[in-house]
Design an enzyme around this catalytic site. Structure first.
Site, PDB file in Angstrom:
ATOM      1  N   ASP A  15     107.003  44.976  12.070  1.00 26.51           N
ATOM      2  CA  ASP A  15     107.783  45.405  13.236  1.00 26.51           C
ATOM      3  C   ASP A  15     108.665  46.587  12.805  1.00 26.51           C
ATOM      4  O   ASP A  15     108.769  46.896  11.612  1.00 26.51           O
ATOM      5  CB  ASP A  15     108.627  44.191  13.665  1.00 26.51           C
ATOM      6  N   GLU A  51     108.558  52.350  13.310  1.00 22.58           N
ATOM      7  CA  GLU A  51     108.448  53.708  13.898  1.00 22.58           C
ATOM      8  C   GLU A  51     108.891  54.788  12.935  1.00 22.58           C
ATOM      9  O   GLU A  51     108.345  55.891  13.025  1.00 22.58           O
ATOM     10  CB  GLU A  51     109.261  53.766  15.193  1.00 22.58           C
ATOM     11  N   ASP A  85     108.863  45.513  23.234  1.00 15.85           N
ATOM     12  CA  ASP A  85     109.865  44.726  23.944  1.00 15.85           C
ATOM     13  C   ASP A  85     109.834  44.929  25.450  1.00 15.85           C
ATOM     14  O   ASP A  85     110.642  45.677  26.016  1.00 15.85           O
ATOM     15  CB  ASP A  85     111.258  45.072  23.399  1.00 15.85           C
TER      16      ASP A  85
END
Ligand code: NOJ
Length: 932
Positions: free
Chosen positions: A523, A526, A599
């Protein structure tokens, strides 16, 4: 620091965090993220009118090394220096230096265009970044050696591209055209047809220049100055364009962002960002970036891919954008802008939609074949608190007769967010916990994020620091940013040595407390940096080889995913297929595992947007994707949750997940009736696992996605082109979501050229028509296409691994000629033995009242064999005129009755279809069954 102290420090950090995060909650409203206007290269490029730039002309065209090479010579610049356009500073030679161009052709209808600066005349030592490790190594073997150039009029060069296609390089002004050969040379794709090509060359900085850029409180030092590239690409014969994920958009096609009829709007942004509570309909960049666009229309399908990991912005131009008096019809123009890097672009000629997908897959790879368990249902929550909680959730599934395969642990399982460790108070016996799950055939996933807690007592941080493995900040120190554990640093995943080091961390020895049934979730890759510009790493951070973060930003998460996936591969000695879920993605991520759409929120709009998002991801190669079922933020109303299970059961990646602030929502917490509905949705997925697994095999071999827009299978049916409410699973199953509360009916378009059988009632519907259907709470509209055969397994177990030896059901939906076909792929579900041929691949053909099972595994598939004793226990026939009483099975001449039976798994459902029970044939064998 003692345990208690450390825990209280963690608590404090967490508190600071909550405050910080609360301030981010309405990030969009507060302009946390940059618009095009706030992004100088985008603003500059977007401000230019067509044909207003000094054009480039082509010189010195020749064949070199089997490819076309040439120089691009800029016309003398007339451009004015403005505040907005510092690159036009005169007195510099950047705008008069020529560029190097190369065109290469690859088998199967692929043209590659590379444009870079000429190093022999470069005024600085900095070289522009070319992203390695994305293109398949095998691509080189597919290159066609060009041996002849033809002239195409006085100022153009043409060359062979593929049967029926040729490439053209127009000299002045420079233009690339891919067109159909002969018959007037109808264009398919072109670049710079509108003279928007621009290439800001690197140059020495003048004394009075300031290259810095500011955004909010952040300064980007931009030591190498402006280096952006932009150009126009036209898709001829196209009605719509698709792809370039990841965006949250409720329309399937990409809406125009500029031109007549378009209000002031942003371009589609490709810049991987941790967007807190992303909007459900917006062109802004979110977690992933795949710069691959494909077009489709009644006359043509084609694709364009730009291998470049810097920030990209793409405009889709409305007809008439260039000349409102003469709007272009039957063509879609687009405008591509990037901050840095080179032109390394691929044109895919099609001509069919699946051809384009195969062409793209031959460049960036196909979906990694998942383990079978990963295709089943996953249960996640931030966080399952401790071992007791895990045991209770696990037991809850059994008590309520609901299958699941994987239980997930989020960041709080680790000791102070130090990944690869366990909070030993909450998880004192992680190995035992995993073994208990494994005993029921279940698996566990833990989260491992890229931010490493800067804690000198943490082995990972110590090692990474000592070895110099972290990304550096602009001043050369280890970059220090704020993330879940507080002050954190990030391994430089561009460096292969560091990726190897990272991969080793997943060995059972190094990852203490892990077992072979544990898999990984990546997770925040980025990467997310809470105190960084736009919640990410500063663009002037430095990677291996002096590469600036701006040059590879969009690929950071890709490399992280790659390194993790290789870690699991190593852990299993190359024998166990990795399962790694990643949030950030780039072109090629499909080779490393699954992804999800991040999300989302527990509202109906996010349920709706999940479908076009997953479809566009699939078109861009990412077959194995899904959205969090139930919505991550907020508490779904129960009817939304049920509808989400009913839709999510058809996503390629099927996982429920929720934020820690939400109420618990395991599927048995909402009363028996709702439990039954969710159970049934999950059962539907489990029964379809053989079909899904077969589709994953197809995706792994061809690149054709598991979940498909209708137009992929019905390319000439215009009604399907922009349908983002319905989708196909493979080519045989059509699903239409229910996206509104208390919805009593739905208008469902069924594509033309086929009839469709309702999956529950068995009722046949015509294609080419929108049907207004009554909707009940127990299911969403789903249909099997006439002419197809779907393999299922209808016995309910605790997990997919316990279904391995279960018998199959074949559902045959006959078309107007009373014929149908389908496939079934089986292997061991976990290893790579299939690469050496250890699999079963059958085709079922029904024609002339006879069902035949034939082997379609190629004879050169390999020496290893896979066998199974599984049988077919039931054959369901839809669309056979009544009167059939018996079936005879060969070999054996064994007779079996045909009766009326139910079609679905619902208990007590009414018999509606002809059913052949216990034909007693082995699924691995050749056999036939004749209907009498
Ligand atoms: C952000 C992810 O998107 C979400 O799924 C996860 O639960 C949190 N990070 C905490 O790890």
């Amino acid at each position: 620091m003692g345990r208690l102290n450390r825990r209280s420090t963690d608590a404090l950090i967490f508190l600071i965090f909550l405050v910080f995060f609360a301030s981010l909650t309405s990030a969009w409203k507060k302009d946390e993220f940059r618009s095009c206007r706030q992004t100088p290269f985008c603003k500059r490029a977007r401000g230019r009118a067509p044909n207003s730039l000094p054009s480039f002309s082509v010189a010195d065209v020749s064949l070199s090394d089997g490819a076309v090479s040439a120089r691009l010579v800029p016309a003398p610049t007339l451009r004015q220096v403005t505040d907005d356009d510092p690159s036009a500073a005169d007195g510099d030679d950047a705008s008069s230096r020529s560029l190097l161009l190369r065109l290469s052709v690859y088998r199967g209808g692929i043209l590659r265009l590379e444009i870079d600066e000429d190093p022999s005349s470069a005024p600085t030592t900095k070289r522009r970044f070319r992203l390695p490790d994305v293109l398949l190594p095998s691509l080189d073997d597919r290159r066609l050696w060009l041996s002849r150039l033809s002239s195409d009029g006085p100022s153009a060069t043409s060359f062979f591209l593929a049967d029926g296609f040729e490439g053209v390089l127009r000299h002045d002004p420079f233009e690339i055209v891919v067109r159909r050969a002969g018959s007037g040379g109808v264009p398919v794709l072109s670049l710079n047809s509108h003279g928007l090509f621009d290439f800001e060359q690197l140059r020495a900085k003048k004394d009075d220049e300031n290259w810095e850029e500011n955004f909010r409180s952040h300064t980007d030092s931009r030591p190498h100055g402006p280096q952006s590239i932009s150009f126009d690409v036209s898709f001829h014969g196209a009605d719509f364009v698709y792809g370039i994920p990841e965006h949250a958009s409720t329309s399937l096609s990409l809406r125009p962002t500029r031109g007549p009829g378009v209000d002031e709007s942003e371009p589609y942004r490709l810049f991987n960002l941790d967007v807190f509570e992303y909007l459900h309909d917006s062109p802004f960049g979110i977690y992933g970036s795949i710069p691959f666009m494909l077009s489709h229309g009644t006359r043509s399908t084609s694709g364009f891919f730009w291998l470049n990991a810097a920030e990209m912005q793409i405009d889709v131009l409305a007809p008439g954008w260039d000349d409102p008096a003469a709007p272009n019809a039957g063509r879609v123009d687009t405008f591509w802008m990037t901050e840095a890097g080179v032109v390394d672009a691929f044109f895919f000629v099609g001509p069919g939609p699946k051809d384009v997908l195969r062409q793209y897959a031959s460049v960036t790879g196909t979906q990694a074949m998942p383990q079978e368990f990963a295709v089943a249902y996953h249960q996640c929550r931030w966080n399952y608190r401790d071992e007791e909680d895990v045991a209770a959730v696990d037991a809850g599934f059994d008590e309520h007769d609901i299958p699941y395969d994987v239980l997930w642990l989020d960041i709080d399982h680790a000791d102070g967010k130090r990944y690869f460790t366990w909070d030993r108070v909450l998880f004192p016996n992680p190995e035992e916990m995993q073994k208990k799950l494994a005993a029921k055939g279940r698996h566990m996933v833990t989260i491992v994020d890229p931010h490493i807690k800067r804690d000198d007592s943490f082995y990972l941080h110590k090692e990474a620091t000592e070895k110099g493995y972290y990304v550096k900040d602009a001043s050369g120190k280890d970059f220090d940013g704020w993330c879940w554990p507080g002050s954190s640093s990030y391994p430089d995943m561009l460096n292969p040595e560091i990726r190897e080091w990272w991969a080793e961390k997943f060995s059972l020895k190094e990852y203490v407390g892990s077992t072979p049934s544990l898999y990984i979730w990546n997770d925040m890759n980025e990467p997310s940096v809470f105190n960084g510009p736009e919640v990410t790493m500063p663009r002037d951070a430095i990677h291996m080889g002096d590469v600036e973060h701006r040059e590879l930003h969009n690929a950071y998460g890709y490399y992280f995913h790659m390194a993790t996936s290789n870690g699991l591969l190593k852990r299993g000695n190359g024998k166990d297929r990795p399962f790694v879920l990643s949030r950030a993605i780039f072109a090629g991520s499909q080779r490393y595992g699954a992804i999800w759409t991040g999300d989302n929120s527990a509202d109906w709009d996010h349920l709706r947007v999940s479908v076009p998002m997953i479809l566009n991801l699939g078109l861009a190669g990412m077959s194995f994707s899904g959205a969090d079922v139930g919505g991550f933020f907020g508490n779904p109303e129960i009817d939304l949750l049920v509808r989400w299970y009913q839709l999510g059961a058809y996503y390629p990646f099927f996982r429920a997940h929720a934020h820690h602030d939400t109420r618990r929502r395991e599927p048995w917490l909402f009363g028996e009736q709702n439990t039954a509905l969710m159970r049934e949705a999950i059962h539907t997925r489990y029964s379809l696992l053989p079909y899904y697994y077969t589709l994953f095999r197809e995706a792994a071999v061809t690149g054709i996605p598991v979940m498909r827009p209708l137009w992929l299978e019905f390319p000439s049916d215009k009604e399907t082109y922009d349908n983002g409410e319905a989708f196909l699973v493979g080519s045989s199953l059509l699903v239409h979501g229910i996206y509104e509360k208390d919805q009593k009916s739905a208008s469902v378009y069924l594509p033309s050229g086929a009839s469709w059988f309702n999956l529950r009632s068995g009722v046949k519907f015509d294609g080419g028509v929108s049907h207004k259907l009554a909707v009940s709470e127990d299911s969403i509209p789903s249909f099997q296409r006439a002419g197809t055969i779907i393999p299922r397994k209808d016995r309910f177990r605790r997990s997919s691994t316990q279904m391995v030896n279960d018998p199959y059901t074949l559902v045959i939906a006959l078309n107007g000629s009373l014929a149908a076909e389908g496939e079934l792929y089986i292997d061991d579900g976990k290893s790579y033995d299939f690469v050496q041929g250890a699999y079963i691949h059958r085709r079922f053909i029904f024609a002339d009242r006879k069902l035949t099972s034939i082997d379609i595994r190629p004879s050169n598939a390999g020496d290893k064999k896979f066998s199974t004793d599984c049988t077919v226990e039931r054959i369901i026939l839809l669309g056979l005129p009544s009167g059939a009483k018996k079936a005879v099975v060969e070999p054996g001449n064994h007779e079996t009755n045909i009766e009326l039976g139910p079609l679905t798994l619902r208990r007590g459902s009414t018999p509606v279809a002809l059913t052949i029970r216990k034909p007693n044939v082995r699924v691995a064998d050749d056999w036939s069954l004749r209907i009498l």
